[in-house]
Design an enzyme around this catalytic site. Structure first.
Site, PDB file in Angstrom:
ATOM      1  CG  ASN A  65      -1.979   1.039   1.175  1.00 21.33           C
ATOM      2  OD1 ASN A  65      -1.754   2.200   1.480  1.00 21.33           O
ATOM      3  ND2 ASN A  65      -3.164   0.630   0.744  1.00 21.33           N
ATOM      4  CB  CYS A  73       4.504 -10.551   4.706  1.00 15.59           C
ATOM      5  SG  CYS A  73       5.641  -9.376   5.449  1.00 15.59           S
ATOM      6  CD  GLU A  75       6.265 -14.615   4.454  1.00 21.50           C
ATOM      7  OE1 GLU A  75       5.720 -13.660   3.841  1.00 21.50           O
ATOM      8  OE2 GLU A  75       7.480 -14.662   4.704  1.00 21.50           O
TER       9      GLU A  75
HETATM   10 ZN   LIG Z   1       6.709 -10.984   6.774  1.00 23.10          ZN
END
Ligand SMILES: [Zn+2]
Length: 160
Positions: A65, A73, A75
């Site tokens: 952003n 992330c 993950e």
């Molecule tokens: Zn991360």
């Protein structure tokens, strides 16, 4: 004073041919989803794919952003999705890859993501295998997320 030593064991594979088919499939999902990353600021697309105990695979990419801290992330994109939608299923493994890394070795997870992985692992009381893959290169496999964050902050500190 006592000097203490922390050591971490992981496996390195130089070729995908050395890996189990299930791990290769998870890596391929991570590579695929990384191509859909929204990373216009870092230009560093990352993909992560999670295998659940029911055999299902879910994947996510980094979502950046213009207000940089608002980005997430890869993950945590997929981990939070899985934890929201399938809270009763355990995470068996997560594969993580970056498409445009300059590193000769696999990228690894940031500290935020390690903390999230460790808490999910503790809550499910089952190790999460963490697979870091460099496309066209080597793969690191950790048999537990806790290995990535020794002495992790955890909820036992709060229960007194
Ligand atoms: Zn991360």
């Amino acid at each position: 004073m006592n000097k203490k030593l922390l050591s971490v064991e992981y496996s390195e594979f130089v070729s995908l041919n050395e890996l189990a088919a299930a791990d290769v499939e998870l890596i391929e999902k991570a590579i695929s989803i990384a191509q859909k990353a929204y990373s216009p600021y870092s230009k560093f697309p990352v993909g992560a794919a999670v295998l659940l105990d029911n055999g299902a695979i879910y994947a996510g990419s980094n979502q950046e952003n213009i207000s940089y801290p608002a980005g997430t992330c890869a993950e945590r994109t997929v981990l939070n999705y899985v934890h929201s939608n399938y809270p009763d299923h355990k995470i068996i493994a997560i594969a993580i890859t970056a498409l445009k890394s300059n590193s000769a070795v696999p990228i690894t997870a940031c500290g935020f993501c390690r903390q999230v992985l460790v808490e999910m692992e503790q809550n499910q009381e089952k190790n999460i295998r963490v697979i870091f893959h460099k496309p066209g290169g080597s793969t690191y496999i950790f048999d537990a997320a806790s290995l990535l964050l020794p002495l992790a902050f955890n909820d036992t500190y709060l229960k007194k």
